[in-house]
Design an enzyme around this catalytic site. Structure first.
Site, mmCIF file in Angstrom:
data_model
loop_
_atom_site.group_PDB
_atom_site.id
_atom_site.type_symbol
_atom_site.label_atom_id
_atom_site.label_comp_id
_atom_site.label_asym_id
_atom_site.label_seq_id
_atom_site.Cartn_x
_atom_site.Cartn_y
_atom_site.Cartn_z
ATOM 1 N N PRO A 73 4.518 -5.187 -0.885
ATOM 2 C CA PRO A 73 4.489 -3.981 -1.710
ATOM 3 C C PRO A 73 4.349 -4.304 -3.196
ATOM 4 O O PRO A 73 4.915 -5.286 -3.680
ATOM 5 C CB PRO A 73 5.847 -3.337 -1.437
ATOM 6 C CG PRO A 73 6.739 -4.481 -1.085
ATOM 7 C CD PRO A 73 5.874 -5.525 -0.421
ATOM 8 N N GLY A 74 3.583 -3.515 -3.889
ATOM 9 C CA GLY A 74 3.468 -3.659 -5.338
ATOM 10 C C GLY A 74 3.893 -2.354 -5.996
ATOM 11 O O GLY A 74 4.999 -2.223 -6.523
ATOM 12 N N ARG A 75 2.998 -1.366 -5.879
ATOM 13 C CA ARG A 75 3.221 -0.080 -6.549
ATOM 14 C C ARG A 75 4.577 0.549 -6.211
ATOM 15 O O ARG A 75 5.255 1.077 -7.095
ATOM 16 C CB ARG A 75 2.106 0.884 -6.131
ATOM 17 C CG ARG A 75 2.094 2.179 -6.917
ATOM 18 C CD ARG A 75 1.141 3.206 -6.276
ATOM 19 N NE ARG A 75 -0.095 2.658 -5.826
ATOM 20 C CZ ARG A 75 -1.257 2.700 -6.507
ATOM 21 N NH1 ARG A 75 -1.308 3.298 -7.674
ATOM 22 N NH2 ARG A 75 -2.341 2.167 -5.994
ATOM 23 N N ARG B 62 -5.793 3.901 -15.597
ATOM 24 C CA ARG B 62 -5.821 4.628 -14.319
ATOM 25 C C ARG B 62 -6.403 6.038 -14.424
ATOM 26 O O ARG B 62 -7.193 6.439 -13.570
ATOM 27 C CB ARG B 62 -4.432 4.654 -13.668
ATOM 28 C CG ARG B 62 -3.856 3.254 -13.413
ATOM 29 C CD ARG B 62 -2.650 3.260 -12.493
ATOM 30 N NE ARG B 62 -3.037 3.563 -11.132
ATOM 31 C CZ ARG B 62 -2.892 4.732 -10.560
ATOM 32 N NH1 ARG B 62 -2.306 5.718 -11.204
ATOM 33 N NH2 ARG B 62 -3.306 4.929 -9.343
ATOM 34 N N CYS C 249 -13.162 4.533 -28.534
ATOM 35 C CA CYS C 249 -14.501 5.101 -28.678
ATOM 36 C C CYS C 249 -15.189 5.301 -27.325
ATOM 37 O O CYS C 249 -16.143 4.592 -27.005
ATOM 38 C CB CYS C 249 -15.318 4.158 -29.560
ATOM 39 S SG CYS C 249 -16.966 4.738 -29.862
ATOM 40 N N GLU C 250 -14.648 6.180 -26.509
ATOM 41 C CA GLU C 250 -15.223 6.515 -25.194
ATOM 42 C C GLU C 250 -14.797 7.942 -24.869
ATOM 43 O O GLU C 250 -13.605 8.264 -25.010
ATOM 44 C CB GLU C 250 -14.628 5.636 -24.072
ATOM 45 C CG GLU C 250 -14.880 4.175 -24.150
ATOM 46 C CD GLU C 250 -16.220 3.737 -23.568
ATOM 47 O OE1 GLU C 250 -16.875 4.538 -22.864
ATOM 48 O OE2 GLU C 250 -16.605 2.596 -23.849
ATOM 49 N N TYR D 113 0.071 -1.282 -12.156
ATOM 50 C CA TYR D 113 -1.331 -1.225 -12.552
ATOM 51 C C TYR D 113 -1.484 -0.572 -13.934
ATOM 52 O O TYR D 113 -2.440 0.137 -14.193
ATOM 53 C CB TYR D 113 -2.165 -0.513 -11.477
ATOM 54 C CG TYR D 113 -1.966 -1.133 -10.111
ATOM 55 C CD1 TYR D 113 -2.455 -2.405 -9.855
ATOM 56 C CD2 TYR D 113 -1.251 -0.480 -9.107
ATOM 57 C CE1 TYR D 113 -2.241 -3.009 -8.616
ATOM 58 C CE2 TYR D 113 -1.032 -1.089 -7.872
ATOM 59 C CZ TYR D 113 -1.535 -2.349 -7.639
ATOM 60 O OH TYR D 113 -1.322 -2.940 -6.423
ATOM 61 N N GLY E 66 0.761 -1.248 0.000
ATOM 62 C CA GLY E 66 0.000 0.000 0.000
ATOM 63 C C GLY E 66 0.782 1.283 0.000
ATOM 64 O O GLY E 66 0.203 2.355 -0.192
ATOM 65 N N TYR F 274 -9.640 6.165 -12.103
ATOM 66 C CA TYR F 274 -9.455 6.816 -10.783
ATOM 67 C C TYR F 274 -9.211 8.314 -10.910
ATOM 68 O O TYR F 274 -8.833 8.949 -9.935
ATOM 69 C CB TYR F 274 -8.246 6.227 -10.057
ATOM 70 C CG TYR F 274 -8.145 4.730 -10.038
ATOM 71 C CD1 TYR F 274 -9.068 3.957 -9.340
ATOM 72 C CD2 TYR F 274 -7.115 4.081 -10.707
ATOM 73 C CE1 TYR F 274 -8.956 2.576 -9.314
ATOM 74 C CE2 TYR F 274 -6.997 2.710 -10.682
ATOM 75 C CZ TYR F 274 -7.923 1.962 -9.988
ATOM 76 O OH TYR F 274 -7.803 0.599 -9.961
HETATM 77 N N1 LLP Z 1 -1.710 -6.762 -0.703
HETATM 78 C C1 LLP Z 1 -3.045 -6.777 -0.878
HETATM 79 C C2 LLP Z 1 -3.864 -7.711 -0.096
HETATM 80 C C3 LLP Z 1 -3.639 -5.900 -1.808
HETATM 81 O O1 LLP Z 1 -4.965 -5.918 -1.974
HETATM 82 C C4 LLP Z 1 -2.825 -5.010 -2.573
HETATM 83 C C5 LLP Z 1 -3.413 -4.117 -3.567
HETATM 84 C C6 LLP Z 1 -1.438 -5.050 -2.345
HETATM 85 C C7 LLP Z 1 -0.911 -5.928 -1.400
HETATM 86 C C8 LLP Z 1 -0.493 -4.178 -3.086
HETATM 87 O O2 LLP Z 1 -0.719 -2.823 -2.854
HETATM 88 P P1 LLP Z 1 0.297 -1.723 -3.399
HETATM 89 O O3 LLP Z 1 1.595 -1.876 -2.629
HETATM 90 O O4 LLP Z 1 0.513 -1.946 -4.846
HETATM 91 O O5 LLP Z 1 -0.400 -0.460 -3.119
HETATM 92 N N2 LLP Z 1 -5.449 -0.699 -9.444
HETATM 93 C C9 LLP Z 1 -5.271 0.260 -8.371
HETATM 94 C C10 LLP Z 1 -4.599 -0.359 -7.165
HETATM 95 C C11 LLP Z 1 -5.348 -1.565 -6.600
HETATM 96 C C12 LLP Z 1 -4.639 -2.152 -5.413
HETATM 97 C C13 LLP Z 1 -5.307 -3.405 -4.968
HETATM 98 N N3 LLP Z 1 -4.648 -4.082 -3.878
HETATM 99 C C14 LLP Z 1 -4.490 1.439 -8.908
HETATM 100 O O6 LLP Z 1 -4.157 1.455 -10.095
HETATM 101 O O7 LLP Z 1 -4.225 2.408 -8.182
#
Ligand code: LLP
Length: 414
Positions: free
Chosen positions: A274-276, A312, A343-344, A372, A239, A316
């Protein structure tokens, strides 16, 4: 953005001019920096150095095999949200004992696959899911290692679509029910209780909500332990936000320190997902200007990337910086909408954005698109999905080729 900088007036990824990639591979194209990926991962790893820990990279952010393999070689695990992500994680070489399976809607088949792969643990989101997992594990003669995902009920102060830790959210088990559910779980023969999991939302720019949630969850761990439940893992989710524009965000290292100071003394293995913050600012989307278009009301820059490539902004209202590949000192700025060919009316990459005047045929970079981006791409309007390129210094590799028209109809019959 580190590793994406102008050199001699040309935007580079590491030592590779992005123009070289666009000329060879075409546009639209996603480009990732290996150095940025590795640096971001290592910042987390270093901050948790003095504790048993696992950085389980959230594959949903970017599941490209080369990206995941790069992180796996650094020692990363993976947090997967579907059977497909589990498949990808294993293919990319992530060790099964570093894989965590999360998500509120796991199917019986997905549970079986994950049990057979012998993953580290399942993050379970409801009593019904726990009951099914117990049955599936017993059928296989196995015990499923489990953490319950608890909902700490804090407001993460982020976009409502990516807030998950509020009571009204579909995610997790309410804190008030957690102890009772843990007691039940401990009695199930197919379940082995091993951890506690939380995740409150995404693109978090403040640590206070995380610290609040952590305090509640640490409390829960202590209660569970006092009742004889052997909690070994604390998974605090992902997150952490990134800078898209001018956000002041904690670094991965600072964030990890918050986790250590709240939970370090418990002697648990600390898990982060962590992802993002690992891939977001390690990638861009390259696009080319098709047309400049003016109406009495507006100026549009029509580019060859669209909402099907990067959703995105449409979904969002997210801000992604847009930079010309050729540095633009002295070029007059104009306020434009940057739109795609789909087409949107919702198909835009930027609205009312001051951009230097751009020419038809000119190349642009949509910044901060590593997370993402490609993973949320679709074939809407029968648009083949863009290729993905991984840069390493002055070299680059196409790590996913551009889809062809034949790819679009593969599997269909008329
Ligand atoms: N763990 C869980 C259980 C999650 O649901 C998520 C993200 C993560 C880890 C990773 O979170 P991050 O570190 O990437 O914030 N598509 C949206 C973001 C959706 C996130 C969903 N869950 C966007 O483009 O902002």
């Amino acid at each position: 953005m580190p590793h994406f900088e102008y050199r001699n007036g040309e935007l580079h990824c590491e030592s590779t001019p992005l123009r070289t990639v666009a000329d060879a591979v075409g546009t639209p194209t996603y480009v990732y920096s290996r150095a940025a990926l590795v640096e971001n991962y290592r910042a987390y790893d270093a901050a948790l150095r003095s504790h048993p820990h696992l950085i389980a990279y959230a594959m949903k952010a970017n599941a490209n095999l080369a990206v995941v393999a790069t992180l796996a070689r650094e020692g990363a695990g993976a947090e997967v949200f579907s059977g497909g992500e589990l498949f990808r994680a294993l293919k990319a070489g992530v060790q099964p004992k570093k894989i965590i399976y999360a998500g509120p809607g796991k199917t019986r088949e997905e549970m079986r696959d994950a049990l057979k792969a012998d993953i580290l643990m399942f993050n379970v989101e409801s009593p019904a899911e726990l009951a099914l997992l117990d049955r599936v594990a017993q059928e296989l003669g196995a015990r499923a290692p489990v953490a319950l995902r608890v909902n700490p009920d804090v407001d993460p102060q982020t976009h409502p679509y990516i807030s998950t830790g509020l009571r009204s959210s579909k995610f997790g088990i309410p804190m008030a029910q957690a102890v009772e559910e843990y007691r039940k779980a401990a009695r199930l023969p197919g379940i082995e209780v091993v951890g506690v999991h939380m995740h409150i939302g995404s693109q978090l720019t403040k640590v206070a909500p995380i610290a609040d949630a952590l305090a509640r969850v640490v409390n829960l761990v202590e209660t569970l332990r006092s009742q004889g439940l052997p909690i070994r893992y604390l998974d605090v989710g992902g997150g952490l936000g990134i800078r898209y524009r001018d956000e002041d965000v904690p670094t991965p290292g600072q964030y990890a320190e918050v986790v250590v100071s709240a939970a370090g003394r418990l002697g648990l293995t600390l898990i982060l997902e962590p992802g993002r913050s690992i891939v977001g600012n390690a990638g861009i989307l390259l696009t080319r200007v098709l047309y400049n278009k003016e109406t009495p009301d507006k100026r549009f820059v029509v580019v060859d990337a669209a909402m099907n490539d990067l959703i995105r902004p449409s979904l969002y209202d997210a801000y992604h910086e847009i930079l010309p590949l050729r540095e633009a000192p002295g070029r007059p700025a104009r306020t434009v909408d940057v739109v795609g060919p789909v087409c949107e009316s919702g198909d835009f990459l930027a609205k009312d954005r001051a951009l230097p005047q751009v020419e038809e045929g000119e190349l642009l970079a949509v910044m901060s698109a590593g997370a993402y981006g490609f993973v949320m791409a679709s074939n809407y309007n029968a648009r083949p999905r863009a290729p993905e390129v991984l840069v390493d210094g002055s070299r680059y590799a196409i790590v996913r080729r551009r889809e062809s028209y034949e790819d679009l109809i593969a599997g269909e019959s008329a």
